[in-house]
Scaffold this active site. Structure first.
Site, PDB file in Angstrom:
ATOM      1  N   GLN A 121      14.300  -1.139   5.779  1.00  0.00           N
ATOM      2  CA  GLN A 121      13.075  -1.474   6.513  1.00  0.00           C
ATOM      3  C   GLN A 121      12.605  -2.879   6.160  1.00  0.00           C
ATOM      4  OE1 GLN A 121      10.102   1.459   5.600  1.00  0.00           O
ATOM      5  NE2 GLN A 121      11.111   3.105   6.751  1.00  0.00           N
ATOM      6  N   ARG A 136       9.310   1.086   2.988  1.00  0.00           N
ATOM      7  CA  ARG A 136       9.596   2.110   1.973  1.00  0.00           C
ATOM      8  C   ARG A 136      10.972   1.932   1.338  1.00  0.00           C
ATOM      9  NH1 ARG A 136       6.749   6.848   1.282  1.00  0.00           N
ATOM     10  NH2 ARG A 136       4.871   6.934   2.538  1.00  0.00           N
ATOM     11  N   TYR A 188      -4.137   1.476  -4.891  1.00  0.00           N
ATOM     12  CA  TYR A 188      -2.941   1.997  -4.232  1.00  0.00           C
ATOM     13  C   TYR A 188      -2.114   2.800  -5.243  1.00  0.00           C
ATOM     14  CZ  TYR A 188      -3.925  -1.613  -0.676  1.00  0.00           C
ATOM     15  OH  TYR A 188      -4.512  -2.417   0.276  1.00  0.00           O
ATOM     16  N   ASP A 197       1.372  -8.284  -1.421  1.00  0.00           N
ATOM     17  CA  ASP A 197      -0.034  -7.881  -1.469  1.00  0.00           C
ATOM     18  C   ASP A 197      -0.137  -6.444  -1.964  1.00  0.00           C
ATOM     19  OD1 ASP A 197      -2.966  -8.393  -0.451  1.00  0.00           O
ATOM     20  OD2 ASP A 197      -2.410  -6.409   0.284  1.00  0.00           O
ATOM     21  N   TRP A 210       0.841  -1.206   0.000  1.00  0.00           N
ATOM     22  CA  TRP A 210       0.000   0.000   0.000  1.00  0.00           C
ATOM     23  C   TRP A 210       0.876   1.257   0.000  1.00  0.00           C
ATOM     24  CZ3 TRP A 210      -3.517   1.679   4.736  1.00  0.00           C
ATOM     25  CH2 TRP A 210      -4.177   2.888   4.421  1.00  0.00           C
ATOM     26  N   TYR A 255      -3.866  -7.148   8.017  1.00  0.00           N
ATOM     27  CA  TYR A 255      -3.236  -5.931   7.498  1.00  0.00           C
ATOM     28  C   TYR A 255      -3.134  -4.882   8.602  1.00  0.00           C
ATOM     29  CZ  TYR A 255      -7.727  -3.399   6.365  1.00  0.00           C
ATOM     30  OH  TYR A 255      -8.946  -2.756   6.382  1.00  0.00           O
TER      31      TYR A 255
END
Length: 330
Positions: free
Chosen positions: A300, A296, A57, A52, A21, A218
């Site tokens: 991470q 991002r 998005y 996913d 997302w 989620y």
């Protein structure tokens, strides 16, 4: 990495799945394509084979990024999970909300899952993703203007045509799942779940456990709140939806931060970050099959994937649960 089957289907996915997302930028203050692609590839290198995404998005951007990221990976080594039923390019169905695209242009988002719309959405997704099939195709949000049976029949046709492997839903309650199951076999339901957002444990989790349906959790990090990096007084960037989201009220940030400080020594004792501890707790929770976690950048993503290395004893899980009982969000 660990892998689990989705319900009684033949589809296995990584228990830590890359949630794309934020990669699409939309509602997250923009995107950096290279960083998002690097994040997906770094995840894959550590065994996160499942991604996913959804058309809405970034209005196609997230799916395009996913397609770019996996183009050199053998198709049968990665699982693509995407969705249908949210249109920003068609004023039809159940009006959802007003928003802006990544360029700041106003858009109206509708929940619409009529048969012809699903067929079109699938073709568009396949093109953006650069593939000829989708592993798990999920209804994004219930559409009250279209019979559930009509939507599921469209997905059944796509399965028969080989364009979709398994059917899933998202944000469905138990009754809606039962209705969908009159047409086809659902592999999963993707719903919000986190340490501080556990409403699904009342009805949905028992139903899914009893009927062998997978739950894809989620926002297990509650959109970053459970990382420990968001402190009271935090200022969000322009266009970041979290500024108005209820979990980010000042009192809720304060309460959550206090809880995280109580469990931080446990994370430290395992040389783990708070995020890693939260992810591991989530996938240990009864009924939760998969945790969808976004990133991002590659750093991470690497940290998220390495949460699989954390081991929690029954006593340690009980300790976390006891601290959670003291959190009272407003």
């Amino acid at each position: 990495m660990e892998y689990r089957k989705l319900g009684e289907s033949d589809l296995s996915v990584s228990v830590i799945t890359f949630g794309a997302w934020a990669a699409g930028g939309w509602m997250w203050g923009g995107t950096e394509r290279k960083g998002a692609i690097d994040a997906i590839r770094a995840s894959y290198d550590l065994g996160v084979t499942s991604i996913d995404t959804a058309p809405v998005y970034g209005q196609g951007t997230s799916e395009e990024i996913v397609g770019e990221a996996i183009k050199d990976i053998p198709r049968d080594k990665v699982q693509i999970l995407t969705k249908y039923g949210m249109r920003w390019d068609l004023a039809k169905g159940d009006f959802g909300f007003k928003s802006q695209d990544n360029e700041g242009n106003p858009i109206d988002v509708y929940k619409y899952s009529g048969k012809e719309s699903i067929i079109k959405e699938c073709e568009d997704s396949l093109k953006r993703l650069g593939t000829d099939y989708i592993d798990l195709y999920q209804m994004h949000w219930p559409d009250v203007t279209t019979p559930i049976e009509e939507s599921m029949e469209a997905v059944l046709r796509l399965i028969e045509q080989g364009k979709v492997r398994q059917a899933g839903v998202s944000n469905y309650n138990v009754d809606q799942m039962k209705q969908a199951e009159t047409v086809l076999n659902l592999a999963s339901n993707q719903v919000p779940f986190s340490m501080i957002n556990r409403g699904i444990e009342a009805e949905l989790v028992p139903y899914c456990l009893a009927n062998k349906k997978a739950i894809l959790a989620y926002s297990p990090m509650e959109r970053g709140l459970l990382t420990g990096k968001i402190k009271p007084g935090h200022q969000f960037a322009e266009g970041d939806h979290r500024a108005g989201y209820r979990f980010f009220k000042e009192e809720n940030i304060r309460q959550t931060d206090a809880f995280l400080q109580k469990i931080k020594p446990l994370a430290d004792s395992k040389n783990a970050s708070l995020s890693q501890l939260v992810i591991r707790w989530t996938i240990e929770r009864p009924g939760i099959t998969v945790a969808l976690v976004g990133a991002r950048n590659a750093e991470q993503a690497t940290q998220n994937a390495k949460a699989i290395d954390i081991q929690l004893s029954a006593d340690e899980i009980e300790f976390i649960n006891q601290q959670l009982e003291e959190v009272e969000l407003v």
